[in-house]
Scaffold this motif. Structure first.
Motif, PDB file in Angstrom:
ATOM      1  N   THR A 163      -0.720 -12.677   5.386  1.00  0.00           N
ATOM      2  CA  THR A 163      -1.731 -13.594   4.850  1.00  0.00           C
ATOM      3  C   THR A 163      -2.812 -12.782   4.161  1.00  0.00           C
ATOM      4  O   THR A 163      -3.018 -11.602   4.466  1.00  0.00           O
ATOM      5  N   TYR A 164      -3.479 -13.415   3.217  1.00  0.00           N
ATOM      6  CA  TYR A 164      -4.745 -12.896   2.712  1.00  0.00           C
ATOM      7  C   TYR A 164      -5.706 -14.070   2.626  1.00  0.00           C
ATOM      8  O   TYR A 164      -5.301 -15.232   2.539  1.00  0.00           O
ATOM      9  N   ASP A 165      -6.990 -13.771   2.668  1.00  0.00           N
ATOM     10  CA  ASP A 165      -7.993 -14.828   2.640  1.00  0.00           C
ATOM     11  C   ASP A 165      -9.267 -14.282   2.016  1.00  0.00           C
ATOM     12  O   ASP A 165      -9.526 -13.069   2.045  1.00  0.00           O
ATOM     13  N   TYR A 166     -10.034 -15.156   1.419  1.00  0.00           N
ATOM     14  CA  TYR A 166     -11.371 -14.797   0.952  1.00  0.00           C
ATOM     15  C   TYR A 166     -12.259 -16.023   1.024  1.00  0.00           C
ATOM     16  O   TYR A 166     -11.791 -17.168   0.991  1.00  0.00           O
ATOM     17  N   ALA A 167     -13.555 -15.783   1.146  1.00  0.00           N
ATOM     18  CA  ALA A 167     -14.539 -16.867   1.160  1.00  0.00           C
ATOM     19  C   ALA A 167     -15.861 -16.302   0.657  1.00  0.00           C
ATOM     20  O   ALA A 167     -16.217 -15.160   0.944  1.00  0.00           O
ATOM     21  N   SER A 170     -10.029 -10.861   3.989  1.00  0.00           N
ATOM     22  CA  SER A 170      -9.200 -10.457   5.121  1.00  0.00           C
ATOM     23  C   SER A 170      -7.753 -10.392   4.699  1.00  0.00           C
ATOM     24  O   SER A 170      -7.317 -11.089   3.770  1.00  0.00           O
ATOM     25  N   MET A 171      -7.002  -9.530   5.370  1.00  0.00           N
ATOM     26  CA  MET A 171      -5.561  -9.436   5.173  1.00  0.00           C
ATOM     27  C   MET A 171      -4.931  -9.165   6.532  1.00  0.00           C
ATOM     28  O   MET A 171      -5.416  -8.314   7.285  1.00  0.00           O
ATOM     29  N   ASP A 177      14.682  -8.058  -6.621  1.00  0.00           N
ATOM     30  CA  ASP A 177      14.365  -9.446  -6.292  1.00  0.00           C
ATOM     31  C   ASP A 177      14.933  -9.909  -4.959  1.00  0.00           C
ATOM     32  O   ASP A 177      15.039 -11.113  -4.706  1.00  0.00           O
ATOM     33  N   HIS A 178      15.316  -8.974  -4.086  1.00  0.00           N
ATOM     34  CA  HIS A 178      15.801  -9.320  -2.752  1.00  0.00           C
ATOM     35  C   HIS A 178      14.957  -8.573  -1.720  1.00  0.00           C
ATOM     36  O   HIS A 178      15.442  -7.655  -1.047  1.00  0.00           O
ATOM     37  N   LEU A 179      13.695  -8.985  -1.596  1.00  0.00           N
ATOM     38  CA  LEU A 179      12.781  -8.311  -0.694  1.00  0.00           C
ATOM     39  C   LEU A 179      13.210  -8.502   0.752  1.00  0.00           C
ATOM     40  O   LEU A 179      13.598  -9.602   1.162  1.00  0.00           O
ATOM     41  N   GLN A 180      13.111  -7.440   1.546  1.00  0.00           N
ATOM     42  CA  GLN A 180      13.431  -7.494   2.966  1.00  0.00           C
ATOM     43  C   GLN A 180      12.186  -7.710   3.816  1.00  0.00           C
ATOM     44  O   GLN A 180      12.277  -7.878   5.024  1.00  0.00           O
ATOM     45  N   ASP A 181      11.020  -7.718   3.199  1.00  0.00           N
ATOM     46  CA  ASP A 181       9.765  -7.846   3.923  1.00  0.00           C
ATOM     47  C   ASP A 181       8.762  -8.533   3.011  1.00  0.00           C
ATOM     48  O   ASP A 181       8.912  -8.535   1.783  1.00  0.00           O
ATOM     49  N   ASP A 182       7.738  -9.148   3.623  1.00  0.00           N
ATOM     50  CA  ASP A 182       6.655  -9.694   2.826  1.00  0.00           C
ATOM     51  C   ASP A 182       5.916  -8.550   2.139  1.00  0.00           C
ATOM     52  O   ASP A 182       5.827  -7.439   2.667  1.00  0.00           O
ATOM     53  N   ALA A 183       5.375  -8.811   0.979  1.00  0.00           N
ATOM     54  CA  ALA A 183       4.543  -7.846   0.269  1.00  0.00           C
ATOM     55  C   ALA A 183       3.329  -8.592  -0.269  1.00  0.00           C
ATOM     56  O   ALA A 183       3.474  -9.561  -1.006  1.00  0.00           O
ATOM     57  N   THR A 184       2.144  -8.139   0.122  1.00  0.00           N
ATOM     58  CA  THR A 184       0.914  -8.843  -0.217  1.00  0.00           C
ATOM     59  C   THR A 184      -0.103  -7.869  -0.769  1.00  0.00           C
ATOM     60  O   THR A 184      -0.222  -6.737  -0.297  1.00  0.00           O
TER      61      THR A 184
END
Length: 410
Positions: free
Chosen positions: A194-198, A207-208, A368-375
């Motif tokens: 996740t990522y977030d901002y406010a 936050s990440m 294009d076949h990611l094995q993990d999330d990337a943020t």
């Protein structure tokens, strides 16, 4: 044209006269009538940021699964979104215009209009209409699934569905002192990132987090984390208390679950930054053409045990660029992506283009076949002396003509 000058309020009034699910179509028909347009279309950026979906058109029959999807990469549409300037080209006996539909730096899509003729006055009015349309969509997507489902060009997993509800509703935000933009891939099958901002009056919160795992369980862990962090942040707690609340949320409700996290507070009055690092990869800082990893102490992951978290400090300078990322950006096949070089080579680009370049590079590395999330989350610090910025595309108010002249096709 019908002779009446179009104002942004006219677009808003037309939209408010219709149900939320029909407002964009009503605006399109209104624009077609006012400008005697052959066609007026709105194309929405898909959730993967790789395609556009024609969500409304005065000539196309849409709905029933028949919405047209077009490739974004290397297209006129991508040029418009990247430059935030209208594009125009001859289309038979008329002129085709593509305009960015953007709100506070967040690119929603594009407005495409084919008119019999085009002059500066018509172009300026269409640009105003496109900006007003962004406000219509930002408002109406609270009431309907049309824009959520319209952004999907592939089936989304349950974990991804949960995860996307945790993200900010806008992936980019412009302000006088800063610009921030984020992205998460793969869009259709994710689990833990996740990522977030406010934005507060004097503080920008970032936050990440990265929950261990890649399934619905990790999405539930992420839900607890984001909920705990937002609750603590909105109560006015500092970073240490926010980190402790996130840690306790996992210990109390998902014992055995683990997650890394990076919490950041930027003081908008002077660029002073506070950070808490709970086992997370350290950010990259681009300053004066040089990229370095921040020298941060690393505390325990969330969910290990009750633990004292430490606040660390950094002072941003005007022109600094800070990149936050999860380990999916550089693990396994993504190791082939030279992120420091990418950050240097994209120095002149807007943060939303930087995150797009970074996620595209990782996709390419994984074929294009990611094995993990990337943020990735990219923050530009402009400084406290920056002039106010235009709400739609973030350009300095004193650096260009307000009409932002169109780019004519070759």
């Amino acid at each position: 044209m019908d002779g009446a000058v179009l104002r942004p309020g006219d677009v808003l009034a037309a939209a408010e006269s219709a149900p939320p699910v029909e407002s964009v179509e009503v605006v399109a028909r209104d624009l077609a009538k006012r400008f005697e347009a052959v066609d007026v279309s709105f194309l929405l950026i898909d959730v993967g940021d790789e395609r556009l979906v024609r969500l409304a058109s005065t000539t196309w029959e849409l709905g029933g699964g028949g919405a047209e999807s077009v490739e974004l990469r290397d297209s006129v549409y991508e040029e418009v979104l990247r430059t935030q300037r209208p594009w125009q080209g001859q289309d038979g006996d008329g002129v085709r215009v593509v305009l960015p539909v953007t709100n506070r730096g967040d690119c929603v899509g594009v407005l495409e209009v084919t008119v019999p003729s085009l002059d500066d006055e018509v172009l300026a009015q269409l640009a105003e209409a496109a900006h007003a349309l962004a406000y219509v969509i930002v408002t109406d997507r609270r009431f309907t699934d049309l824009y959520h489902s319209g952004r999907r060009t592939t089936t989304m997993s349950l974990a991804a569905e949960i995860q996307h509800q945790l993200l900010p509703t806008a992936s980019c935000c412009e302000a006088a002192q800063f610009t921030v933009a984020g992205a998460l891939v793969p869009a259709h099958d994710i689990g833990g990132d996740t990522y977030d901002y406010a934005l507060d009056r004097d503080v920008l919160h970032l936050s990440m987090t990265d929950a261990v795992g890649h399934d619905v369980g990790s999405a539930m862990t992420a839900t607890l984390l984001v909920g705990a962090l937002r609750r603590s942040r909105r109560a006015g707690d500092g970073l240490v208390e926010q980190a402790q609340q996130a840690n306790l949320a996992l210990l109390d409700h998902r014992l055995g679950s683990l997650a890394t996290g990076l919490l950041v507070r930027v003081d908008l009055r002077d660029g002073a930054v506070e950070l808490v690092n709970a086992g997370h990869p350290v950010p990259l800082l681009l300053r004066a053409g040089v990229v370095e990893e921040l020298d941060l102490e690393v505390d325990l992951l969330f969910g290990v045990k009750p633990h004292p978290y430490r606040v660390q400090r950094l002072n941003l300078r005007p022109g600094d660029r800070l990149m936050l990322l999860t380990d999916g950006m550089f693990e396994r096949d993504a190791e082939a992506v030279d992120l420091p070089a990418l950050l240097r080579n994209t120095e002149a680009l807007h943060p939303r283009e930087v995150v797009r370049a970074a996620t595209r590079a990782v996709r390419r590395a994984y074929r294009d076949h990611l094995q993990d999330d990337a943020t990735v989350l990219c923050l530009d610090w402009h400084g406290i002396g920056r002039t106010e910025r235009q709400a739609d595309n973030g350009a300095d108010t004193d650096s260009a003509s307000p009409s932002r002249p169109a780019i004519t096709s070759g």
